[in-house]
Each structure stands twice: as structure tokens, then as C-alpha cells.
Design a protein around this motif. Structure first.
Motif, PDB file in Angstrom:
ATOM      1  N   UNK A 156      22.022 -15.668 -16.103  1.00  0.00           N
ATOM      2  CA  UNK A 156      20.929 -15.608 -14.789  1.00  0.00           C
ATOM      3  C   UNK A 156      19.631 -15.190 -15.153  1.00  0.00           C
ATOM      4  N   UNK A 157      18.596 -15.549 -14.383  1.00  0.00           N
ATOM      5  CA  UNK A 157      17.306 -15.343 -14.547  1.00  0.00           C
ATOM      6  C   UNK A 157      17.065 -13.677 -14.486  1.00  0.00           C
ATOM      7  N   UNK A 158      16.210 -13.220 -15.165  1.00  0.00           N
ATOM      8  CA  UNK A 158      15.752 -11.814 -14.769  1.00  0.00           C
ATOM      9  C   UNK A 158      14.498 -11.660 -14.423  1.00  0.00           C
ATOM     10  N   UNK A 159      14.410 -10.879 -13.068  1.00  0.00           N
ATOM     11  CA  UNK A 159      13.291 -10.948 -12.181  1.00  0.00           C
ATOM     12  C   UNK A 159      12.445  -9.444 -12.733  1.00  0.00           C
ATOM     13  N   UNK A 160      11.175  -9.604 -12.566  1.00  0.00           N
ATOM     14  CA  UNK A 160      10.275  -8.142 -12.642  1.00  0.00           C
ATOM     15  C   UNK A 160       8.966  -8.568 -11.889  1.00  0.00           C
ATOM     16  N   UNK A 161       8.417  -7.557 -11.400  1.00  0.00           N
ATOM     17  CA  UNK A 161       7.087  -7.469 -10.621  1.00  0.00           C
ATOM     18  C   UNK A 161       5.928  -7.834 -11.436  1.00  0.00           C
ATOM     19  N   UNK A 162       4.939  -8.548 -11.051  1.00  0.00           N
ATOM     20  CA  UNK A 162       3.610  -8.886 -11.865  1.00  0.00           C
ATOM     21  C   UNK A 162       2.744  -7.807 -11.569  1.00  0.00           C
ATOM     22  N   UNK A 163       1.496  -8.127 -12.226  1.00  0.00           N
ATOM     23  CA  UNK A 163       0.433  -7.394 -12.152  1.00  0.00           C
ATOM     24  C   UNK A 163      -0.286  -7.815 -10.520  1.00  0.00           C
ATOM     25  N   UNK A 164      -0.031  -8.797  -9.901  1.00  0.00           N
ATOM     26  CA  UNK A 164      -0.466  -9.277  -8.467  1.00  0.00           C
ATOM     27  C   UNK A 164       0.106  -8.235  -7.691  1.00  0.00           C
ATOM     28  N   UNK A 165       1.590  -7.712  -7.892  1.00  0.00           N
ATOM     29  CA  UNK A 165       2.201  -6.971  -7.324  1.00  0.00           C
ATOM     30  C   UNK A 165       1.496  -5.402  -7.268  1.00  0.00           C
ATOM     31  N   UNK A 166       0.998  -5.205  -8.284  1.00  0.00           N
ATOM     32  CA  UNK A 166       0.515  -3.634  -8.481  1.00  0.00           C
ATOM     33  C   UNK A 166      -0.849  -3.508  -7.766  1.00  0.00           C
ATOM     34  N   UNK A 167      -1.534  -4.679  -7.945  1.00  0.00           N
ATOM     35  CA  UNK A 167      -3.066  -5.127  -7.288  1.00  0.00           C
ATOM     36  C   UNK A 167      -2.844  -4.838  -5.765  1.00  0.00           C
ATOM     37  N   UNK A 168      -1.834  -5.739  -5.140  1.00  0.00           N
ATOM     38  CA  UNK A 168      -1.771  -5.888  -3.714  1.00  0.00           C
ATOM     39  C   UNK A 168      -1.418  -4.551  -3.055  1.00  0.00           C
ATOM     40  N   UNK A 169      -0.434  -3.796  -3.878  1.00  0.00           N
ATOM     41  CA  UNK A 169      -0.110  -2.508  -3.458  1.00  0.00           C
ATOM     42  C   UNK A 169      -0.769  -1.325  -3.916  1.00  0.00           C
ATOM     43  N   UNK A 170      -1.723  -1.511  -4.484  1.00  0.00           N
ATOM     44  CA  UNK A 170      -2.904  -0.378  -4.865  1.00  0.00           C
ATOM     45  C   UNK A 170      -2.273   0.650  -5.846  1.00  0.00           C
ATOM     46  N   UNK A 171      -1.415  -0.038  -6.985  1.00  0.00           N
ATOM     47  CA  UNK A 171      -0.904   0.791  -7.917  1.00  0.00           C
ATOM     48  C   UNK A 171      -1.518   0.560  -9.378  1.00  0.00           C
ATOM     49  N   UNK A 172      -1.693   1.523 -10.165  1.00  0.00           N
ATOM     50  CA  UNK A 172      -2.228   1.358 -11.524  1.00  0.00           C
ATOM     51  C   UNK A 172      -0.976   0.771 -12.380  1.00  0.00           C
ATOM     52  N   UNK A 173       0.200   1.409 -12.186  1.00  0.00           N
ATOM     53  CA  UNK A 173       1.327   0.978 -12.942  1.00  0.00           C
ATOM     54  C   UNK A 173       2.672   1.613 -12.107  1.00  0.00           C
ATOM     55  N   UNK A 174       3.803   1.075 -12.605  1.00  0.00           N
ATOM     56  CA  UNK A 174       5.081   1.408 -11.814  1.00  0.00           C
ATOM     57  C   UNK A 174       5.346   2.890 -11.958  1.00  0.00           C
ATOM     58  N   UNK A 175       4.851   3.756 -12.440  1.00  0.00           N
ATOM     59  CA  UNK A 175       5.183   4.846 -12.428  1.00  0.00           C
ATOM     60  C   UNK A 175       4.482   5.576 -11.238  1.00  0.00           C
ATOM     61  N   UNK A 176       3.480   4.943 -10.567  1.00  0.00           N
ATOM     62  CA  UNK A 176       3.176   5.459  -9.283  1.00  0.00           C
ATOM     63  C   UNK A 176       3.866   5.066  -7.779  1.00  0.00           C
ATOM     64  N   UNK A 177       5.007   4.530  -8.253  1.00  0.00           N
ATOM     65  CA  UNK A 177       5.811   4.162  -7.100  1.00  0.00           C
ATOM     66  C   UNK A 177       6.451   5.391  -6.775  1.00  0.00           C
ATOM     67  N   UNK A 178       6.814   5.688  -5.255  1.00  0.00           N
ATOM     68  CA  UNK A 178       7.361   6.888  -4.793  1.00  0.00           C
ATOM     69  C   UNK A 178       8.704   6.831  -5.299  1.00  0.00           C
ATOM     70  N   UNK A 179       9.316   8.328  -5.922  1.00  0.00           N
ATOM     71  CA  UNK A 179      10.381   8.626  -6.325  1.00  0.00           C
ATOM     72  C   UNK A 179      11.500   8.250  -5.135  1.00  0.00           C
ATOM     73  N   UNK A 180      12.587   7.728  -5.468  1.00  0.00           N
ATOM     74  CA  UNK A 180      13.769   7.615  -4.654  1.00  0.00           C
ATOM     75  C   UNK A 180      14.076   8.657  -4.069  1.00  0.00           C
ATOM     76  N   UNK A 181      14.294   9.918  -4.723  1.00  0.00           N
ATOM     77  CA  UNK A 181      14.637  11.150  -4.193  1.00  0.00           C
ATOM     78  C   UNK A 181      13.642  11.611  -2.848  1.00  0.00           C
TER      79      UNK A 181
END
Length: 97
Positions: free
Chosen positions: A68-93
Motif C-alpha cells: 500500500x501507498x505511504x502518505x505524509x504531509x507536505x510543505x504546503x501543509x506546514x505553510x497553511x497551518x503556520x508551522x515551521x516543522x512537524x515538531x511544532x504540532x501540539x503534543x497529543x498529551x
């Protein structure tokens, strides 16, 4: 043409698309069956929308039966959500509180 292009750019994502995008962002790279297992519903239509809007991309194939295909986010995702990289995503906890 400008009006049509502008309207398309400002379209909002559905709740289903946002849920699917969140699963991909936190679990990437992830396959369609893994996303469906987490969400509990078929998400193939939503993936098409996210691919079309260039918020996710196919990054390869998982080395299991059916490949099966593997999916991941793009640079466009980061731009649209105002993130520099994925480490800026809120922690699940933090979200559970």
C-alpha cells in the motif's frame, strides 16, 4: 479565472478531512488501511481531496503484502497551518487535557 482560482484557494476542509490530516501528520508515513483503522471509516475519498490540495503526498510503498501507498504531509501543509516543522504540532498529551 481569477475569481474561480481564488474561490478554490479559500475552500475550507471538512471535519473528516481535518481528522484524516491529523492522523497523517502524527503517524506519518502511514497507509490507507492504518488511517481507516484509526478513524474507523473509509477515508479513500478524503485522501483524494487532500492529495488534490497538496496537503499530503505519496512518499513510497510499505513493504507488506499488497504494497500500500505511504502518505505524509507536505510543505504546503506546514505553510497553511503556520508551522515551521512537524515538531511544532501540539503534543497529543496536551490535547487530551
Amino acid at each position: 479565472m481569477r475569481r474561480l482560482f481564488h474561490e478554490r484557494k479559500t475552500q475550507k476542509l471538512s471535519v473528516q478531512a481535518l481528522e484524516t490530516l491529523a492522523v497523517i501528520a502524527y503517524k506519518q508515513p502511514v497507509t490507507l488501511p492504518e488511517i481507516a483503522e484509526i478513524r474507523g471509516v473509509n477515508t479513500s475519498g478524503v485522501l483524494g481531496t487532500l492529495l488534490e490540495r497538496r496537503l499530503i503526498k505519496i512518499v513510497g510503498r510499505k513493504q507488506v503484502v499488497g504494497r500500500p501507498f505511504l502518505y505524509a504531509t507536505t510543505r504546503e501543509f506546514l505553510i497553511r497551518f503556520g508551522l515551521r516543522d512537524l515538531t511544532e504540532l501540539p503534543k497529543i498529551e496536551e490535547m487530551a487535557d
